[in-house]
Design an enzyme around this catalytic site. Structure first.
Site, PDB file in Angstrom:
ATOM      1  N   GLY A  47       0.880  -1.170   0.000  1.00  0.00           N
ATOM      2  CA  GLY A  47       0.000   0.000   0.000  1.00  0.00           C
ATOM      3  C   GLY A  47       0.911   1.211   0.000  1.00  0.00           C
ATOM      4  O   GLY A  47       1.900   1.239  -0.721  1.00  0.00           O
ATOM      5  N   GLU A  48       0.613   2.172   0.852  1.00  0.00           N
ATOM      6  CA  GLU A  48       1.520   3.313   1.034  1.00  0.00           C
ATOM      7  C   GLU A  48       2.087   3.235   2.444  1.00  0.00           C
ATOM      8  O   GLU A  48       1.344   3.380   3.420  1.00  0.00           O
ATOM      9  CB  GLU A  48       0.761   4.631   0.849  1.00  0.00           C
ATOM     10  N   SER A  49       3.369   3.025   2.537  1.00  0.00           N
ATOM     11  CA  SER A  49       3.972   2.840   3.856  1.00  0.00           C
ATOM     12  C   SER A  49       3.744   4.055   4.760  1.00  0.00           C
ATOM     13  O   SER A  49       3.528   3.908   5.964  1.00  0.00           O
ATOM     14  CB  SER A  49       5.461   2.551   3.716  1.00  0.00           C
ATOM     15  N   CYS A  79       6.209  -5.313   0.227  1.00  0.00           N
ATOM     16  CA  CYS A  79       6.313  -3.988  -0.390  1.00  0.00           C
ATOM     17  C   CYS A  79       6.257  -2.863   0.657  1.00  0.00           C
ATOM     18  O   CYS A  79       7.244  -2.662   1.367  1.00  0.00           O
ATOM     19  CB  CYS A  79       5.236  -3.852  -1.458  1.00  0.00           C
ATOM     20  N   ARG A 105      12.656   3.430  -0.745  1.00  0.00           N
ATOM     21  CA  ARG A 105      11.268   3.527  -1.260  1.00  0.00           C
ATOM     22  C   ARG A 105      11.276   3.890  -2.728  1.00  0.00           C
ATOM     23  O   ARG A 105      12.130   4.639  -3.174  1.00  0.00           O
ATOM     24  CB  ARG A 105      10.523   4.652  -0.541  1.00  0.00           C
ATOM     25  N   ILE A 132       5.207  -3.359  -7.724  1.00  0.00           N
ATOM     26  CA  ILE A 132       4.392  -2.161  -7.951  1.00  0.00           C
ATOM     27  C   ILE A 132       4.985  -1.005  -7.156  1.00  0.00           C
ATOM     28  O   ILE A 132       4.935  -1.003  -5.926  1.00  0.00           O
ATOM     29  CB  ILE A 132       2.917  -2.394  -7.524  1.00  0.00           C
ATOM     30  N   ARG A 133       5.549  -0.057  -7.860  1.00  0.00           N
ATOM     31  CA  ARG A 133       6.234   1.068  -7.216  1.00  0.00           C
ATOM     32  C   ARG A 133       7.018   0.556  -5.996  1.00  0.00           C
ATOM     33  O   ARG A 133       6.889   1.036  -4.881  1.00  0.00           O
ATOM     34  CB  ARG A 133       5.235   2.175  -6.838  1.00  0.00           C
ATOM     35  N   HIS A 168       4.875  -8.679  -4.731  1.00  0.00           N
ATOM     36  CA  HIS A 168       3.535  -9.023  -4.207  1.00  0.00           C
ATOM     37  C   HIS A 168       3.135 -10.445  -4.584  1.00  0.00           C
ATOM     38  O   HIS A 168       2.444 -10.635  -5.587  1.00  0.00           O
ATOM     39  CB  HIS A 168       2.494  -8.081  -4.811  1.00  0.00           C
ATOM     40  N   GLU A 170       0.887 -12.118  -3.307  1.00  0.00           N
ATOM     41  CA  GLU A 170      -0.575 -12.225  -3.175  1.00  0.00           C
ATOM     42  C   GLU A 170      -1.296 -11.807  -4.461  1.00  0.00           C
ATOM     43  O   GLU A 170      -2.485 -12.035  -4.601  1.00  0.00           O
ATOM     44  CB  GLU A 170      -1.068 -11.419  -1.960  1.00  0.00           C
TER      45      GLU A 170
HETATM   46  N1  GLN Z   1       5.532   2.882  -3.001  1.00  0.00           N
HETATM   47  C1  GLN Z   1       4.878   2.379  -1.843  1.00  0.00           C
HETATM   48  C2  GLN Z   1       5.483   2.946  -0.556  1.00  0.00           C
HETATM   49  O1  GLN Z   1       6.467   3.610  -0.636  1.00  0.00           O
HETATM   50  C3  GLN Z   1       4.931   0.877  -1.794  1.00  0.00           C
HETATM   51  C4  GLN Z   1       4.171   0.300  -2.947  1.00  0.00           C
HETATM   52  C5  GLN Z   1       3.473  -0.973  -2.660  1.00  0.00           C
HETATM   53  O2  GLN Z   1       3.293  -1.365  -1.501  1.00  0.00           O
HETATM   54  N2  GLN Z   1       2.999  -1.601  -3.695  1.00  0.00           N
HETATM   55  O3  GLN Z   1       4.990   2.720   0.496  1.00  0.00           O
END
Ligand code: GLN
Length: 193
Positions: A47-49, A79, A105, A132-133, A168, A170
């Site tokens: 997600g977004e840390s 992630c 990150r 993913i990112r 990921h 999952e």
């Molecule tokens: N870019 C997100 C972060 O810095 C991590 C991306 C992800 O969990 N898919 O938290």
């Protein structure tokens, strides 16, 4: 065996689906009282840390989760979860900091950071990896060990009861990384029995 999945933000439902496929019971952690339930393992999803870290603090769950992990609760971070568990994260804001790894990150660049590949993960085999990112791990220290590398960058690591992947599992059809984590949870439960 009960696995708690941190469900404050991000890709938590996919972890639940994967665990159910493997026949494991799980529950979502959305607020502090959810942490009162018996829990044999914890998943910190992608997600977004920064958002997950902020919500952990706002909901007064941060210290409790950190303490449980420090006391040996098996944890699997994917992630953003990897970033949160890292002792140091370049570009990170809030760290649970329980694992002796340094992370970067959005290490592949913000736009180009999403790709899929297949690579070997130690103890698991050759698996599909979806990024993913994603972050990657810039260094491991102490008892932390590297489990997978892609293009010379560390993308999976383990330290004691802690497992992290920059990718990921999952989001694929391959259940082997989750099976590997469930095995870690079983082994930890045996030691505590
Ligand atoms: N870019 C997100 C972060 O810095 C991590 C991306 C992800 O969990 N898919 O938290």
């Amino acid at each position: 065996m009960q696995i708690g999945i941190l469900a404050l933000q991000g890709a938590f439902a996919e972890h639940a689906a994967m665990l159910r496929q493997l026949g494991a019971s799980c529950f979502e952690i959305r607020q502090k009282r959810d942490l009162d339930q018996p829990m044999d393992g914890l998943i910190v999803p992608g997600g977004e840390s920064t958002v997950i870290g902020k919500l952990l603090k706002e909901l007064d769950c941060f210290d409790l989760v950190q303490e449980r992990i420090q006391n040996g609760l098996p944890v699997f971070g994917t992630c953003a979860g990897l970033i949160l568990l890292a002792k140091e994260a370049e570009g990170g804001h809030v760290q649970l900091g329980t694992m002796d790894i340094s992370a970067r990150r959005n290490a592949y660049g913000r736009q180009l950071g999403s790709f899929a590949t297949t690579a070997e993960m130690k103890g698991v085999g050759k698996i599909p990896m979806v990024f993913i990112r994603a972050p990657y791990i810039t260094a491991v220290s102490g008892t932390a060990e590297v489990l997978a590398e892609v293009d010379g960058k560390i993308v999976a690591a383990k330290q004691g009861n802690q497992l992290v992947t920059a990718f990921h599992p999952e989001l694929t059809q391959d259940t082997r990384v989750h099976a590997y984590f469930l095995h870690m949870v079983e082994e930890a439960a045996k030691k505590n029995a």
